[in-house]
Scaffold this motif. Sequence first.
Motif, PDB file in Angstrom:
ATOM      1  N   ASN A   1     -18.966  19.770  -8.087  1.00 18.02           N
ATOM      2  CA  ASN A   1     -18.206  20.792  -8.813  1.00 18.02           C
ATOM      3  C   ASN A   1     -16.785  20.926  -8.295  1.00 18.02           C
ATOM      4  O   ASN A   1     -15.982  21.669  -8.856  1.00 18.02           O
ATOM      5  N   ARG A   2     -16.434  20.213  -7.215  1.00 18.96           N
ATOM      6  CA  ARG A   2     -15.090  20.251  -6.657  1.00 18.96           C
ATOM      7  C   ARG A   2     -14.421  18.893  -6.849  1.00 18.96           C
ATOM      8  O   ARG A   2     -14.942  17.877  -6.410  1.00 18.96           O
ATOM      9  N   PRO A   3     -13.245  18.842  -7.511  1.00 16.56           N
ATOM     10  CA  PRO A   3     -12.553  17.558  -7.640  1.00 16.56           C
ATOM     11  C   PRO A   3     -12.197  16.999  -6.262  1.00 16.56           C
ATOM     12  O   PRO A   3     -11.833  17.744  -5.354  1.00 16.56           O
ATOM     13  N   HIS A   4     -12.325  15.695  -6.113  1.00 15.43           N
ATOM     14  CA  HIS A   4     -11.924  15.031  -4.876  1.00 15.43           C
ATOM     15  C   HIS A   4     -10.446  14.699  -4.963  1.00 15.43           C
ATOM     16  O   HIS A   4      -9.952  14.252  -6.003  1.00 15.43           O
ATOM     17  N   VAL A   5      -9.735  14.926  -3.867  1.00 11.84           N
ATOM     18  CA  VAL A   5      -8.288  14.732  -3.847  1.00 11.84           C
ATOM     19  C   VAL A   5      -7.967  13.511  -2.995  1.00 11.84           C
ATOM     20  O   VAL A   5      -8.404  13.408  -1.845  1.00 11.84           O
ATOM     21  N   PHE A   6      -7.177  12.594  -3.565  1.00 12.97           N
ATOM     22  CA  PHE A   6      -6.793  11.370  -2.874  1.00 12.97           C
ATOM     23  C   PHE A   6      -5.271  11.251  -2.842  1.00 12.97           C
ATOM     24  O   PHE A   6      -4.593  11.600  -3.822  1.00 12.97           O
ATOM     25  N   GLY A   7      -4.755  10.731  -1.749  1.00 10.13           N
ATOM     26  CA  GLY A   7      -3.363  10.319  -1.687  1.00 10.13           C
ATOM     27  C   GLY A   7      -3.297   8.817  -1.894  1.00 10.13           C
ATOM     28  O   GLY A   7      -3.991   8.065  -1.208  1.00 10.13           O
ATOM     29  N   VAL A   8      -2.494   8.365  -2.857  1.00  5.87           N
ATOM     30  CA  VAL A   8      -2.404   6.944  -3.199  1.00  5.87           C
ATOM     31  C   VAL A   8      -0.951   6.497  -3.095  1.00  5.87           C
ATOM     32  O   VAL A   8      -0.048   7.169  -3.596  1.00  5.87           O
ATOM     33  N   ARG A   9      -0.745   5.366  -2.434  1.00  7.54           N
ATOM     34  CA  ARG A   9       0.582   4.756  -2.354  1.00  7.54           C
ATOM     35  C   ARG A   9       0.461   3.332  -2.885  1.00  7.54           C
ATOM     36  O   ARG A   9      -0.494   2.622  -2.549  1.00  7.54           O
ATOM     37  N   SER A  10       1.425   2.916  -3.688  1.00 12.60           N
ATOM     38  CA  SER A  10       1.336   1.584  -4.300  1.00 12.60           C
ATOM     39  C   SER A  10       2.723   1.002  -4.490  1.00 12.60           C
ATOM     40  O   SER A  10       3.736   1.651  -4.206  1.00 12.60           O
ATOM     41  N   THR A  11       2.761  -0.216  -5.000  1.00 14.01           N
ATOM     42  CA  THR A  11       4.051  -0.875  -5.261  1.00 14.01           C
ATOM     43  C   THR A  11       4.718  -0.323  -6.511  1.00 14.01           C
ATOM     44  O   THR A  11       5.922  -0.531  -6.700  1.00 14.01           O
ATOM     45  N   ASP A  12       3.988   0.361  -7.375  1.00 14.74           N
ATOM     46  CA  ASP A  12       4.576   0.966  -8.579  1.00 14.74           C
ATOM     47  C   ASP A  12       3.788   2.238  -8.904  1.00 14.74           C
ATOM     48  O   ASP A  12       2.875   2.234  -9.733  1.00 14.74           O
ATOM     49  N   ASP A  13       4.151   3.331  -8.227  1.00 13.67           N
ATOM     50  CA  ASP A  13       3.397   4.581  -8.375  1.00 13.67           C
ATOM     51  C   ASP A  13       3.452   5.129  -9.801  1.00 13.67           C
ATOM     52  O   ASP A  13       2.461   5.670 -10.306  1.00 13.67           O
ATOM     53  N   ARG A  14       4.589   4.983 -10.441  1.00 17.08           N
ATOM     54  CA  ARG A  14       4.729   5.539 -11.796  1.00 17.08           C
ATOM     55  C   ARG A  14       3.796   4.821 -12.774  1.00 17.08           C
ATOM     56  O   ARG A  14       3.083   5.456 -13.555  1.00 17.08           O
ATOM     57  N   ALA A  15       3.782   3.497 -12.736  1.00 19.21           N
ATOM     58  CA  ALA A  15       2.920   2.738 -13.646  1.00 19.21           C
ATOM     59  C   ALA A  15       1.450   2.993 -13.332  1.00 19.21           C
ATOM     60  O   ALA A  15       0.616   3.098 -14.244  1.00 19.21           O
ATOM     61  N   LEU A  16       1.122   3.116 -12.048  1.00 15.57           N
ATOM     62  CA  LEU A  16      -0.270   3.384 -11.682  1.00 15.57           C
ATOM     63  C   LEU A  16      -0.699   4.766 -12.157  1.00 15.57           C
ATOM     64  O   LEU A  16      -1.831   4.950 -12.616  1.00 15.57           O
ATOM     65  N   ALA A  17       0.211   5.752 -12.078  1.00 10.43           N
ATOM     66  CA  ALA A  17      -0.108   7.098 -12.549  1.00 10.43           C
ATOM     67  C   ALA A  17      -0.442   7.088 -14.035  1.00 10.43           C
ATOM     68  O   ALA A  17      -1.417   7.718 -14.477  1.00 10.43           O
ATOM     69  N   VAL A  18       0.341   6.369 -14.820  1.00  7.74           N
ATOM     70  CA  VAL A  18       0.085   6.282 -16.263  1.00  7.74           C
ATOM     71  C   VAL A  18      -1.270   5.627 -16.526  1.00  7.74           C
ATOM     72  O   VAL A  18      -2.059   6.089 -17.359  1.00  7.74           O
ATOM     73  N   ALA A  19      -1.575   4.560 -15.781  1.00 11.58           N
ATOM     74  CA  ALA A  19      -2.842   3.860 -15.983  1.00 11.58           C
ATOM     75  C   ALA A  19      -4.030   4.720 -15.571  1.00 11.58           C
ATOM     76  O   ALA A  19      -5.081   4.710 -16.228  1.00 11.58           O
ATOM     77  N   LEU A  20      -3.878   5.487 -14.506  1.00 10.81           N
ATOM     78  CA  LEU A  20      -4.988   6.309 -14.017  1.00 10.81           C
ATOM     79  C   LEU A  20      -5.304   7.474 -14.954  1.00 10.81           C
ATOM     80  O   LEU A  20      -6.446   7.949 -14.995  1.00 10.81           O
ATOM     81  N   MET A  21      -4.324   7.936 -15.710  1.00 15.15           N
ATOM     82  CA  MET A  21      -4.560   9.056 -16.617  1.00 15.15           C
ATOM     83  C   MET A  21      -5.605   8.716 -17.675  1.00 15.15           C
ATOM     84  O   MET A  21      -6.257   9.597 -18.235  1.00 15.15           O
ATOM     85  N   ALA A  22      -5.787   7.431 -17.952  1.00 21.49           N
ATOM     86  CA  ALA A  22      -6.769   7.017 -18.952  1.00 21.49           C
ATOM     87  C   ALA A  22      -8.159   6.803 -18.351  1.00 21.49           C
ATOM     88  O   ALA A  22      -9.114   6.547 -19.098  1.00 21.49           O
ATOM     89  N   GLU A  23      -8.287   6.921 -17.038  1.00 19.60           N
ATOM     90  CA  GLU A  23      -9.572   6.708 -16.371  1.00 19.60           C
ATOM     91  C   GLU A  23     -10.435   7.967 -16.475  1.00 19.60           C
ATOM     92  O   GLU A  23      -9.976   9.084 -16.167  1.00 19.60           O
ATOM     93  N   ALA A  24     -11.683   7.807 -16.913  1.00 18.12           N
ATOM     94  CA  ALA A  24     -12.559   8.954 -17.173  1.00 18.12           C
ATOM     95  C   ALA A  24     -12.850   9.774 -15.927  1.00 18.12           C
ATOM     96  O   ALA A  24     -13.035  11.001 -16.007  1.00 18.12           O
ATOM     97  N   SER A  25     -12.894   9.148 -14.746  1.00 21.38           N
ATOM     98  CA  SER A  25     -13.229   9.878 -13.518  1.00 21.38           C
ATOM     99  C   SER A  25     -12.057  10.672 -12.967  1.00 21.38           C
ATOM    100  O   SER A  25     -12.229  11.490 -12.056  1.00 21.38           O
ATOM    101  N   VAL A  26     -10.838  10.472 -13.516  1.00 16.94           N
ATOM    102  CA  VAL A  26      -9.634  11.137 -13.017  1.00 16.94           C
ATOM    103  C   VAL A  26      -9.379  12.404 -13.822  1.00 16.94           C
ATOM    104  O   VAL A  26      -9.317  12.370 -15.056  1.00 16.94           O
ATOM    105  N   SER A  27      -9.226  13.526 -13.124  1.00 19.44           N
ATOM    106  CA  SER A  27      -8.971  14.804 -13.805  1.00 19.44           C
ATOM    107  C   SER A  27      -7.524  15.255 -13.693  1.00 19.44           C
ATOM    108  O   SER A  27      -7.108  16.199 -14.371  1.00 19.44           O
ATOM    109  N   GLY A  28      -6.752  14.599 -12.842  1.00 14.23           N
ATOM    110  CA  GLY A  28      -5.347  14.978 -12.718  1.00 14.23           C
ATOM    111  C   GLY A  28      -4.601  14.020 -11.816  1.00 14.23           C
ATOM    112  O   GLY A  28      -5.160  13.455 -10.876  1.00 14.23           O
ATOM    113  N   VAL A  29      -3.299  13.818 -12.122  1.00  8.38           N
ATOM    114  CA  VAL A  29      -2.439  12.952 -11.320  1.00  8.38           C
ATOM    115  C   VAL A  29      -1.096  13.639 -11.145  1.00  8.38           C
ATOM    116  O   VAL A  29      -0.508  14.132 -12.115  1.00  8.38           O
TER     117      VAL A  29
END
Length: 319
Positions: free
Chosen positions: A239-267
């Motif tokens: 019942n509690r969202p898990h919070v992750f810190g993510v660093r990548s070579t293209d954070d903006r593009a990864l954020a857009v891609a993750l928004m479409a992932e069903a397990s992700v509730s927020g970016v």
Amino acid sequence: MTAISTQATAGPPAAATSTLDLAGVSRWYGNVVAVNDVTMRLGPGVTGLLGPNGAGKTTLLHMMAGFLSPSRGTVALDGEPTWRNPAVYRRLGLVSEREAVHTFLSAYEFVLASAKLHRLPDPEAATRRAIELVEMEDAQTRRIGTYSKGMRQRTRVAAALVHDPQVLLLDEPFNGMDPRQRLHMMALLHRLGDAGRTILFSSHILEEVEQVSGTVQVMVAGRLAASGDYRTIRRLMTNRPHVFGVRSTDDRALAVALMAEASVSGVELDRTGLTVKAGDYGAFTRALPRIALRHGIRVRQLLPEDESLESVFSYLVEA
């Protein structure tokens, strides 16, 4: 409140071991319920008994040590009841929160008295060994009344260890210890646990528990709220969202891609990278590499940001 449990059965170490079992244990004083329907099993290793002040930790420890009878349920050491059973003290040592030391004695005299009460065959040798364990050799002949609180604590631990118990119960054992004393005591508890001793220590200081043991029993308002490895407990809190810190070579593009992932509730995206909230820990950690590979992005860092004992404890207390 339903307790979260992640306990696993482990093979016994080569050394002689003991197990404490509590079954449906409650303790009340008139209309006040201090401990409410607690069931747990404690085996070899170090376990932290965690909870805010007034959660019932001390009452629970006193029942385990045979100082209090349960109002309901049973407490047993290797199948024998602890209440009104002096024989259990051959296998059990206790350091209570309340200090009970004779200040006119030296540490050596105090620990020796404990050795003699246990009718050890060589009380002097056992006393020297226990004092060495807690590093009190240099001050062992001084009166306890001249000691700091941390030194008195170490003397009491030595008295509880003098008969080499298989079970050691400690109520707030680090009170008054300076940083060096705390580190030494933590290392000692680790060694005893690794040797097959059953160690339970209570604390309301999250840092103490996190440094000494990953295995916890969490008391909240007299009930057992969670039991097991605190990281696994966190992952079971669906019942509690898990919070992750993510660093990548293209954070903006990864954020857009993750928004479409069903397990992700927020970016969230900022200068330091991404903060991702996921409803399903396993689904997200499996999906992330697949998504990054599909978009040609390299993930440089993935850190769970709310798997600390502090986060788990705050969630349980708020529940």
